[in-house]
Design an enzyme around this catalytic site. Structure first.
Site: not given
Length: 436
Positions: A244, A337, A372
């Site tokens: 991330s 995601d 994600h």
């Protein structure tokens, strides 16, 4: 193998639950076997974990014993429960909070020096609730470790750097990895300790600090130097592993930094946006204390940030020049995601790197129905969890995306390929670097 015999269904020989191995790393598979059941008996296999946050997590599958009175989780079908079909690890990856738990929970190991304890039990009949009230027929307690025997854990506190260095067992020196987690902040050690268990010195870094004395970029550069200069680390074989926000920073430093020159990189769910100053991606979601209209809410009031990422990503001045990347890079992304436009970013990165003759440096893994938060294998899937927005300190429930079964498959497959990528590039003496 640890097993406890608690009661019988019928006959004189009590059922037995055996798990092999009963003590293993979290990315190792187990074999769960139930014996001494009456043939053709409906039973429920149940797993239960009491987390460090004092929450209970469970999973269960419905089985029917064969003609010998046995159930093999790896070989037999689960006809219902939190997973179905032949799923050797379903009792772990399909775990979810027990009914009545707090909302938005995420299961994460804080103390890697102790194992995750999971109780696996067998119950009469096909049941879906009341496990803790119904005495099991038999049960077994297993240990799931993030840190292998012999791995050294070293606390790092110097020049604004706060982290934990994990050194594999053996004489060394070893290739190194700087481990950068996402925008939730904090010092998370479980991935680094697992990486070290596979032969790589890994430094888990807490880089989101409220101390302005040490700017974000300086912290990361200093941490990379500390890792590279450690006597148990091969200085020219140091990479970065990001997730991330950590991946966003990994891509930036790989392309732009004069100090950090990684040998290879792994980026999970990131993008090539330019982090300006003490950016903290989360600050980009607010403007003068007001949420940008790009933040959407789903029917459950879960926050969706994909459009925020698109707005930032599609402004050319916000993009890192990935044409400057000079080391092998593995991008791992989920096609569902809901937090960030990671797949669109990967496509743009590939196009730009191909245009300058560096497309061969980029390897992409993309998984359908995957969100994600791509974690080490057999970790539970978290579609939406609590999250504190850095800029406002507001607590929200963030939608990460993914569906449990395909997301879990992606975690298993990607971890195997990540380790192979790191083994190939950091240990192989034949991997050439691109000339600068």
């Amino acid at each position: 193998m640890i097993s406890r015999q608690l009661s019988t269904m019928s006959g004189t020989v009590p059922p037995i639950v055996s798990v092999v191995p009963s003590r293993a790393l979290v990315d190792e598979k187990i074999k769960v076997l139930v014996e001494n059941l009456p043939p053709g008996s409906p039973v429920t296999l149940h797993s239960l974990h009491h987390s460090e946050d004092r929450d209970y997590w469970e999973a269960y599958g419905h089985y029917v014993s064969d003609h010998r009175g046995t159930v093999s989780v790896a070989k037999d079908l689960s006809f219902g429960g939190t997973y179905t079909g032949k799923e050797a690890m379903g009792l772990l990856w399909s775990m979810h909070p027990v009914p009545g738990s707090r909302k938005g929970l995420r299961l994460r190991k804080r103390d890697v020096c102790s194992p995750m304890l999971v109780n696996i039990s067998v119950h009469s009949g096909h049941i879906a609730e009341g496990f803790r009230q119904q005495p099991p027929l038999a049960s077994a307690l297993i240990e799931r470790w993030y840190m292998a025997p012999g791995v050294q854990r070293i606390s790092i506190k110097e020049t604004g750097v706060r982290g934990t260095l994990f050194i594999p067992p053996g004489p060394g020196p070893f290739p190194g990895l700087l481990d950068l987690w996402g925008g939730g902040g904090g010092l998370l050690e479980y991935r680094s300790s697992l990486i070290a268990s596979h032969g790589f010195a890994s430094l888990a870094l807490e880089y989101l600090s409220s101390d302005d004395q040490y700017p974000l970029f300086s912290i990361i550069e200093a941490a990379f130097s500390i890792l590279k200069d450690h006597p148990q680390v091969i200085p020219e074989r140091v990479g970065i592993f990001g997730l991330s926000l950590g991946s966003i920073l990994t891509i930036f430093f790989t392309a732009e930094s004069a100090v950090i020159k990684p040998f290879c990189c792994v980026c999970i769910s990131g993008s090539h946006i330019y982090p300006s100053g003490k950016m903290l991606l989360m600050c980009a979601v607010t403007c003068d204390g007001r949420k940008l209209n790009k933040v959407r809410l789903d029917e459950n009031n879960h926050h969706i940030w994909r459009d925020v990422g698109r707005a930032i990503f599609h402004t050319p001045s916000n993009q890192v020049d990935v044409g400057k990347v000079n080391c092998p890079m593995l991008l791992v992304n989920g096609l569902d995601d809901q937090n960030w436009p990671t797949v669109e970013s990967a496509e743009d990165m590939a196009e730009k790197m191909n245009a300058v003759g560096k497309g061969h440096l980029l390897t992409r893994l993309e998984y359908p129905d995957t969100g994600h938060l791509i974690e080490p294998p057999f970790s539970p899937h978290f579609r939406a969890t609590n999250f504190i927005v850095e800029a406002t300190k507001e607590k929200v429930i963030m939608l990460w995306g993914g569906q449990t079964k395909p997301h879990s498959d992606a975690q298993e497959d990607s971890w195997r390929k990540i380790l192979a990528f790191l083994q190939h590039h950091l240990y192989s003496s034949l991997t050439p670097k691109v000339k600068l």
